[in-house]
Write a protein that holds these residues in place. Sequence first.
Motif, short mmCIF file in Angstrom:
data_model
loop_
_atom_site.label_atom_id
_atom_site.label_comp_id
_atom_site.label_asym_id
_atom_site.label_seq_id
_atom_site.Cartn_x
_atom_site.Cartn_y
_atom_site.Cartn_z
N ALA A 123 24.92 66.98 42.94
CA ALA A 123 24.65 68.14 42.08
C ALA A 123 25.76 68.35 41.06
CB ALA A 123 24.47 69.39 42.94
N PHE A 124 26.44 67.29 40.67
CA PHE A 124 27.49 67.36 39.66
C PHE A 124 27.53 66.03 38.92
CE2 PHE A 124 29.42 65.94 43.62
CZ PHE A 124 30.17 64.84 43.24
N PRO A 125 28.08 66.01 37.70
CA PRO A 125 28.09 64.78 36.90
C PRO A 125 28.92 63.67 37.53
CG PRO A 125 28.53 66.72 35.54
CD PRO A 125 28.62 67.17 36.97
N LYS A 126 28.51 62.44 37.27
CA LYS A 126 29.30 61.30 37.72
C LYS A 126 30.61 61.23 36.94
CE LYS A 126 25.59 58.27 39.28
NZ LYS A 126 25.10 56.86 39.30
N LEU A 127 31.58 60.52 37.52
CA LEU A 127 32.85 60.30 36.83
C LEU A 127 32.57 59.49 35.57
CD1 LEU A 127 35.95 60.45 36.79
CD2 LEU A 127 35.98 58.35 38.13
N ASP A 128 32.93 60.06 34.40
CA ASP A 128 32.62 59.40 33.14
C ASP A 128 33.87 59.08 32.31
OD1 ASP A 128 33.46 61.83 32.15
OD2 ASP A 128 31.49 62.45 31.40
N GLY A 129 35.03 59.27 32.90
CA GLY A 129 36.26 58.96 32.18
C GLY A 129 36.93 60.17 31.55
N SER A 130 36.18 61.27 31.40
CA SER A 130 36.75 62.46 30.77
C SER A 130 36.71 63.69 31.68
CB SER A 130 35.99 62.78 29.48
OG SER A 130 34.64 63.14 29.77
N ASN A 131 36.10 63.55 32.85
CA ASN A 131 35.91 64.72 33.72
C ASN A 131 36.55 64.51 35.09
OD1 ASN A 131 34.17 62.71 34.62
ND2 ASN A 131 32.48 64.11 35.09
N GLN A 138 32.31 53.51 56.05
CA GLN A 138 31.54 52.85 55.00
C GLN A 138 30.94 53.88 54.05
OE1 GLN A 138 28.66 50.41 57.01
NE2 GLN A 138 30.21 49.11 57.96
N ARG A 139 30.50 55.00 54.61
CA ARG A 139 29.90 56.04 53.79
C ARG A 139 30.91 56.67 52.84
NH1 ARG A 139 26.44 61.42 55.66
NH2 ARG A 139 24.84 61.19 54.06
N CYS A 140 32.16 56.71 53.27
CA CYS A 140 33.22 57.22 52.40
C CYS A 140 33.26 56.41 51.11
CB CYS A 140 34.56 57.15 53.13
SG CYS A 140 35.98 57.74 52.16
N TYR A 141 33.22 55.09 51.26
CA TYR A 141 33.26 54.22 50.08
C TYR A 141 31.98 54.32 49.26
CZ TYR A 141 33.12 50.06 47.16
OH TYR A 141 32.99 49.21 46.10
N THR A 142 30.82 54.24 49.92
CA THR A 142 29.56 54.23 49.18
C THR A 142 29.33 55.54 48.43
OG1 THR A 142 28.33 54.96 51.15
CG2 THR A 142 28.49 52.59 50.76
N THR A 143 29.82 56.65 48.99
CA THR A 143 29.68 57.95 48.32
C THR A 143 30.47 57.95 47.01
OG1 THR A 143 29.38 59.10 50.43
CG2 THR A 143 30.05 60.43 48.54
N ILE A 144 31.70 57.44 47.07
CA ILE A 144 32.52 57.36 45.86
C ILE A 144 31.89 56.41 44.84
CG2 ILE A 144 34.77 56.62 44.96
CD1 ILE A 144 35.97 57.53 47.64
N TYR A 145 31.41 55.28 45.33
CA TYR A 145 30.80 54.26 44.46
C TYR A 145 29.60 54.83 43.71
CZ TYR A 145 28.88 49.71 43.06
OH TYR A 145 28.40 48.64 42.34
N GLN A 146 28.78 55.60 44.42
CA GLN A 146 27.58 56.18 43.80
C GLN A 146 27.92 57.32 42.84
OE1 GLN A 146 25.21 57.41 47.12
NE2 GLN A 146 24.78 55.32 47.79
N GLY A 147 29.14 57.85 42.96
CA GLY A 147 29.51 59.02 42.16
C GLY A 147 30.21 58.70 40.85
N ILE A 148 30.28 57.42 40.48
CA ILE A 148 30.92 57.07 39.21
C ILE A 148 29.92 56.31 38.34
CG2 ILE A 148 33.18 56.98 40.30
CD1 ILE A 148 33.08 53.99 40.24
N GLU A 149 30.11 56.39 37.04
CA GLU A 149 29.20 55.71 36.13
C GLU A 149 29.29 54.20 36.32
OE1 GLU A 149 29.60 56.88 32.08
OE2 GLU A 149 28.65 58.83 32.42
N ARG A 150 28.18 53.53 36.07
CA ARG A 150 28.07 52.09 36.34
C ARG A 150 29.16 51.27 35.66
NH1 ARG A 150 24.06 49.39 38.59
NH2 ARG A 150 22.77 51.28 38.53
N LYS A 151 29.55 51.66 34.45
CA LYS A 151 30.54 50.86 33.71
C LYS A 151 31.92 50.89 34.35
CE LYS A 151 31.54 54.66 30.48
NZ LYS A 151 31.51 55.08 29.05
N PHE A 152 32.16 51.87 35.26
CA PHE A 152 33.47 51.94 35.92
C PHE A 152 33.46 51.33 37.33
CE2 PHE A 152 33.79 55.82 33.09
CZ PHE A 152 34.63 55.21 32.18
N ARG A 153 32.30 50.94 37.80
CA ARG A 153 32.22 50.41 39.17
C ARG A 153 33.00 49.12 39.38
NH1 ARG A 153 25.84 51.97 40.30
NH2 ARG A 153 26.23 54.22 40.58
N PRO A 154 33.14 48.25 38.36
CA PRO A 154 33.96 47.05 38.57
C PRO A 154 35.40 47.36 38.99
CG PRO A 154 32.60 46.76 36.62
CD PRO A 154 32.41 48.19 37.06
N LEU A 155 35.88 48.57 38.69
CA LEU A 155 37.25 48.94 39.08
C LEU A 155 37.42 48.92 40.59
CD1 LEU A 155 37.91 51.98 36.67
CD2 LEU A 155 39.04 49.74 36.58
#
Length: 213
Positions: A10-18, A63-80
């Motif tokens: 219920a909040f925006p994904k990490l987009d680099g500015s937020n 595992q859920r700790c990681y997958t939750t973070i992974y799902q919460g960031i924009e796709r272009k930042f997932r390679p990080l």
Amino acid sequence: MNMQESSPFAFPKLDGSNYTSWKEDMKVVLMDRGCWNFIIEKDKPCPEQATEKEKFEYDWRKQRCYTTIYQGIERKFRPLIRHTTDGKEAWNILKSNFEPTSKARLAVLIDEFFELKFNPVEETIGIFCRRVDEKKTQVKEAGFEIPELLIALQLIRRLPAEYDHLVQTLYRLKDEEFNHREVEKQLVNNAGRIQLKQKDLNLDYTENAYTVG
């Protein structure tokens, strides 16, 4: 046509500015899912004496700790963070990449702080106070703590005219009482009365206009 990737939360994904607001929102989600301890504690393996069920639940939460973070960031930042499956490591990588610490970022945040202005059409005075508090926190995380006096002044220096009488009252507070928490309390407590009075004044003006007409 570019379409913003929707968030599973219920909040925006990490987009680099937020990052600052995202960090707080993601913390709450991880706490709700029983995963926050994996971020704040040193890596503790599941106890040897744990049952098979307990070991399964431990691995599942980790595992859920990681997958939750992974799902919460924009796709272009997932390679990080794609090279790891550890939630704490992913969290620290994102922190090192996005937490505002540069002087340039600090200058932008300070400008944004002093540009904050209450918009009575779109928000309540309480929400405006929260915006000021949130921006103050962002500035602090970037390496500078705004003096208490300036925070209190920012809350009242650009209010609509109907707040003038309250502002003058606040200016007369003793130095030790003039802090942003006290100012915020006074604003919130008086907002309803001020809005009602303004509504009555507008109503009187409308009636007078009809009478003149």
